[in-house]
Write a protein that holds these residues in place. Sequence first.
Motif, PDB file in Angstrom:
ATOM      1  N   ARG A 652       0.836  -1.205   0.000  1.00 36.17           N
ATOM      2  CA  ARG A 652       0.000   0.000   0.000  1.00 36.17           C
ATOM      3  C   ARG A 652       0.870   1.254   0.000  1.00 36.17           C
ATOM      4  N   LEU A 653       1.924   1.235   0.817  1.00 32.43           N
ATOM      5  CA  LEU A 653       2.792   2.404   0.899  1.00 32.43           C
ATOM      6  C   LEU A 653       3.473   2.682  -0.438  1.00 32.43           C
ATOM      7  N   ALA A 654       4.021   1.641  -1.071  1.00 34.34           N
ATOM      8  CA  ALA A 654       4.712   1.837  -2.347  1.00 34.34           C
ATOM      9  C   ALA A 654       3.751   2.353  -3.416  1.00 34.34           C
ATOM     10  N   ALA A 655       2.533   1.791  -3.442  1.00 34.99           N
ATOM     11  CA  ALA A 655       1.544   2.241  -4.421  1.00 34.99           C
ATOM     12  C   ALA A 655       1.168   3.691  -4.176  1.00 34.99           C
ATOM     13  N   SER A 656       0.974   4.054  -2.915  1.00 37.68           N
ATOM     14  CA  SER A 656       0.626   5.444  -2.597  1.00 37.68           C
ATOM     15  C   SER A 656       1.767   6.386  -2.968  1.00 37.68           C
ATOM     16  N   ALA A 657       3.001   5.948  -2.742  1.00 36.15           N
ATOM     17  CA  ALA A 657       4.153   6.799  -3.026  1.00 36.15           C
ATOM     18  C   ALA A 657       4.268   7.114  -4.514  1.00 36.15           C
ATOM     19  N   VAL A 658       4.110   6.109  -5.376  1.00 38.42           N
ATOM     20  CA  VAL A 658       4.256   6.376  -6.810  1.00 38.42           C
ATOM     21  C   VAL A 658       3.110   7.247  -7.320  1.00 38.42           C
ATOM     22  N   LEU A 659       1.913   7.076  -6.748  1.00 36.43           N
ATOM     23  CA  LEU A 659       0.795   7.916  -7.173  1.00 36.43           C
ATOM     24  C   LEU A 659       0.985   9.360  -6.701  1.00 36.43           C
ATOM     25  N   GLU A 660       1.541   9.523  -5.503  1.00 32.42           N
ATOM     26  CA  GLU A 660       1.844  10.882  -5.023  1.00 32.42           C
ATOM     27  C   GLU A 660       2.871  11.538  -5.940  1.00 32.42           C
ATOM     28  N   GLU A 661       3.909  10.806  -6.323  1.00 36.95           N
ATOM     29  CA  GLU A 661       4.933  11.365  -7.213  1.00 36.95           C
ATOM     30  C   GLU A 661       4.320  11.734  -8.562  1.00 36.95           C
ATOM     31  N   ALA A 662       3.479  10.854  -9.099  1.00 34.04           N
ATOM     32  CA  ALA A 662       2.858  11.123 -10.396  1.00 34.04           C
ATOM     33  C   ALA A 662       1.944  12.342 -10.338  1.00 34.04           C
ATOM     34  N   ALA A 663       1.346  12.601  -9.164  1.00 34.37           N
ATOM     35  CA  ALA A 663       0.459  13.746  -9.007  1.00 34.37           C
ATOM     36  C   ALA A 663       1.222  15.038  -8.736  1.00 34.37           C
ATOM     37  N   GLY A 664       2.554  14.958  -8.680  1.00 36.32           N
ATOM     38  CA  GLY A 664       3.361  16.152  -8.442  1.00 36.32           C
ATOM     39  C   GLY A 664       3.681  16.412  -6.990  1.00 36.32           C
ATOM     40  N   ASN A 665       3.281  15.486  -6.104  1.00 28.61           N
ATOM     41  CA  ASN A 665       3.547  15.649  -4.678  1.00 28.61           C
ATOM     42  C   ASN A 665       4.858  14.955  -4.314  1.00 28.61           C
ATOM     43  N   ARG A 666       5.954  15.481  -4.836  1.00 30.08           N
ATOM     44  CA  ARG A 666       7.238  14.803  -4.665  1.00 30.08           C
ATOM     45  C   ARG A 666       7.654  14.724  -3.198  1.00 30.08           C
ATOM     46  N   ALA A 667       7.437  15.789  -2.441  1.00 30.10           N
ATOM     47  CA  ALA A 667       7.845  15.783  -1.039  1.00 30.10           C
ATOM     48  C   ALA A 667       7.145  14.663  -0.269  1.00 30.10           C
ATOM     49  N   ARG A 668       5.825  14.499  -0.522  1.00 34.69           N
ATOM     50  CA  ARG A 668       5.079  13.426   0.137  1.00 34.69           C
ATOM     51  C   ARG A 668       5.597  12.062  -0.312  1.00 34.69           C
ATOM     52  N   ALA A 669       5.863  11.916  -1.604  1.00 33.65           N
ATOM     53  CA  ALA A 669       6.379  10.649  -2.126  1.00 33.65           C
ATOM     54  C   ALA A 669       7.731  10.313  -1.501  1.00 33.65           C
ATOM     55  N   MET A 670       8.602  11.308  -1.393  1.00 32.22           N
ATOM     56  CA  MET A 670       9.924  11.088  -0.812  1.00 32.22           C
ATOM     57  C   MET A 670       9.812  10.683   0.655  1.00 32.22           C
ATOM     58  N   ALA A 671       8.908  11.314   1.366  1.00 34.93           N
ATOM     59  CA  ALA A 671       8.728  10.981   2.779  1.00 34.93           C
ATOM     60  C   ALA A 671       8.269   9.534   2.945  1.00 34.93           C
ATOM     61  N   LEU A 672       7.348   9.114   2.100  1.00 31.63           N
ATOM     62  CA  LEU A 672       6.895   7.724   2.158  1.00 31.63           C
ATOM     63  C   LEU A 672       8.027   6.762   1.831  1.00 31.63           C
ATOM     64  N   ALA A 673       8.821   7.096   0.824  1.00 36.39           N
ATOM     65  CA  ALA A 673       9.937   6.232   0.438  1.00 36.39           C
ATOM     66  C   ALA A 673      10.966   6.133   1.558  1.00 36.39           C
ATOM     67  N   ARG A 674      11.274   7.251   2.202  1.00 35.07           N
ATOM     68  CA  ARG A 674      12.257   7.225   3.288  1.00 35.07           C
ATOM     69  C   ARG A 674      11.768   6.376   4.457  1.00 35.07           C
ATOM     70  N   SER A 675      10.441   6.384   4.678  1.00 36.03           N
ATOM     71  CA  SER A 675       9.899   5.658   5.836  1.00 36.03           C
ATOM     72  C   SER A 675      10.102   4.155   5.733  1.00 36.03           C
ATOM     73  N   GLN A 676      10.319   3.664   4.516  1.00 41.47           N
ATOM     74  CA  GLN A 676      10.516   2.235   4.311  1.00 41.47           C
ATOM     75  C   GLN A 676      11.937   1.900   3.880  1.00 41.47           C
ATOM     76  N   ALA A 677      12.816   2.886   3.880  1.00 40.56           N
ATOM     77  CA  ALA A 677      14.146   2.690   3.310  1.00 40.56           C
ATOM     78  C   ALA A 677      14.924   1.573   3.984  1.00 40.56           C
ATOM     79  N   GLU A 678      14.714   1.356   5.270  1.00 41.20           N
ATOM     80  CA  GLU A 678      15.470   0.327   5.982  1.00 41.20           C
ATOM     81  C   GLU A 678      14.616  -0.893   6.322  1.00 41.20           C
ATOM     82  N   ALA A 679      13.301  -0.808   6.094  1.00 43.63           N
ATOM     83  CA  ALA A 679      12.408  -1.845   6.609  1.00 43.63           C
ATOM     84  C   ALA A 679      11.967  -2.867   5.576  1.00 43.63           C
ATOM     85  N   THR A 680      11.828  -2.464   4.338  1.00 46.27           N
ATOM     86  CA  THR A 680      11.198  -3.357   3.375  1.00 46.27           C
ATOM     87  C   THR A 680      12.132  -4.478   2.932  1.00 46.27           C
TER      88      THR A 680
END
Length: 855
Positions: A652-680
């Motif tokens: 769910r997080l990865a799907a939300s992140a790519v949709l946020e990036e596609a919608a132009g919300n790069r900051a939100r997408a980056m935050a989601l990506a960082r939140s999983q950087a060590e966990a996934t």
Amino acid sequence: MSLAATSSFPWTRFRPPETQRGALARPRLTALLDDAVASERITVVSAPSGYGKTSAVSMWAASRPEPVAWLSLSVYDADPAQLGLSVIEALQSSARRGPSSVAPLLGVDPQAEVTGDTYRALCEALAEIEGTTVLVVDDAHRTGDALSESLLGALIDSAPDSLRIVLVGTPALEISLSRHILSTYAKTVSADDLAFDATEIAALAAGTRFEHDDGALLRETRGWPIAVRAVLVGGAYPSALEPGSRPRLLHEYVRDFVLRSLPPQLTDFVLATTVRPDVTASLAAALSGRPDAGGLLEQAVKLGLFLDRFRSGRRTAYRWHPVFAQECRAILAATDPERLTLLQKTAARFLSDVDPLASAAHWLEAGEAECALEVLLDGWVTAVVGTEAAALDRLCIELPAPLRTDPRVMLIRACAQDVLGGSTHAKLLFAQAEAAAAERPALPRYDSTLALTRLFLLDQRADVAAASADVRARLSAAAPGHRRTRAAVLYLLGWAELRHRGDPAAIVELLQSALREADAIGDVHLARRAASQLAFAQAWGGHLKRARTTLSMLGNGSAEDPGPWGYYAGEGAGSAAGFVAYWANDLEDADREFSRVIDGGGAARAFAGIARMMLAFTAAAMNDPLVQRRAARELAAMPKIETHGLSWPAFRLAASAVLEEAAGNRARAMALARSQAEATDVPLVAVTLSGILRRGGEVTSALRLIENQRAYADIAYVHVAQLTTSAVLQERRDDLTGAHGLLDEALRLASREGIRKPFCEDDPVIRRMLGEHLRWGTAHEELIASFLAPQEPPTIRGKLTSMERAVLERLRTDATVIEIADTLGISVNTVKTHQRAIYRKLGASTRREAVRLLH
């Protein structure tokens, strides 16, 4: 009804009996059925047993120009959920044999979270098909009270005009459908219509070796088909033979006239083989002890001895008429009960590997309950991963006490319930089994059954890994047993490892072994399931070229055979096709495949949930706001917690992140990506989030995220992402030679597996580096040129069917739904069905919104 009276050949449920050579043509009935089906959506063929309902309707079906979906109900269809599954199975089985125009039926999911979703999806699929779709439901009286609560009941109440339903059953069926019959929503074909008339009796009698007074025969039998045929076979008839009123007289007539008129060897053969409703030549040989059993079956067919023949490819099965078979068994029980018991045991032994459930039922009828349990312990996995989870659960319930509460039986039921959608009940049974087993130490085969059960029910990866290791060790140490069970267990292991992201190479090996074993024993259902899962395992493991080969082997009918397991763990092939298309940057194909899996791919815990994530990835890459809106809406159906080893929160997080990036919300997408950087620890999620970080300028973090996937470093798309990200980092460090060397290696690997997606993204850094790489010098010039070529964005309009586009054009006007229906020559319900499909594809909720989105 005895459990042994169910079919050992499930494929016969979805095919009408073969019209025998020399069978009596009944144009009167054919015309009557044609008129009924043409005039009303529902046709009820109702008469007592012995009126030849099935034969008459099957001959009519053979005369129809369009494919007719056929469903013979069993005792297990008295449950609303199972009845719904069976209806979809019948329609999809017919669709696989029919023209490509009926393919929309293959995308319907009978195990949707909401039953109404299945109904709506089926109505939409039917509306996309030009012409009439006919569904025949034989033995429809078996639905009982389940009819009103089932998908079939919903279709009877309201369905597209193009669907015609023919219900065949005893007079009890008319009670269930009295409202429709009284409201003239249905046409009825009655016993009087089915009874032979004087002309038909004369035609039948003309081919017999006995002389008859046709008028007397009509008077004595009143045209009751089974009685007429019995008289013509036996050569004489008693007086006043009345259908249904004198069953003892029919019993005596079968015994004294029909069987005694046959040659002794054929009489003995009939009594032996009617212990089973369905037989093959080999089973008949085992029961009768005659090597010429195949010839005797054909002789019985030619004599009109109440025996139907079914053929599918090289397979041939025969089915005795239930009334005749019942009388034969009753005769044998009265005259030689010891032989009947012996025949039950013979059938049980013969079927133990071919059909464990039928074998167990025969052991029960022979009074050998412990033998029945042993067969179930040997073959339950085959039933669950096949098509018989519901039948298995029913048989376990009907075991005598105390076996029905045996811990091993409760474990088996837990797996069957989980596959049937009763996950809460499954966990309860599992807990009860463990508690009961604690009071009965050293219970034979409990530990092996428990290990297999854990593959179904446990959610934590470590627990499933331990169970998988246990099952593997037992499989390696076990003496050669039933090959069918071994193939099923290998498949189950591969599927469990795939869900829990085990070693990709080991998963492929397990599924390949299952496929080979299933092929060797001729288990077509299991072979297709194994090939379907293998295609996805290969695609997920980065072997996209091999996945294409496996998908090609499956052919156009890549969808798995339907059934509870198919909806529980099916759509591997569809997901693999979408996965391959996504990495090849064939985004429209990927969108179509993932949408089809979502619409018809089973429960969210299976591939449909993964398809929702992949649809979001695809939608983001397509740069189409309408597709992205639809993908975002689909995410709401994805589970929110990890189940069955699937990391739904990460998906769910990865799907939300790519949709946020596609919608132009790069900051939100980056935050989601960082939140999983060590966990996934999901390689696909890691690659996707790494791309977001890299495009956002955090190249070192992006590379670290990929390099953390050490267990999956050899997966092609992971390796390509690692090489590409490393190339970007080396360029930043002014190591141009190293950067272009890494980029060239990434291109070589991508070319081998058909991976284009990472190089076609809207990423100015990668596109610039590719252009510079052309000047640098490379063997991949044509490939790079194709990456850099302008790409025409796909449009949502192209996803609509021709009829949907026609409806859409008129929705843009002020025309009412009734006016649109009149203009297009279709019903109002069909317009509304197309309207719902258009809204779903556009991501709209109203007519105004749909029109606005297209401006």
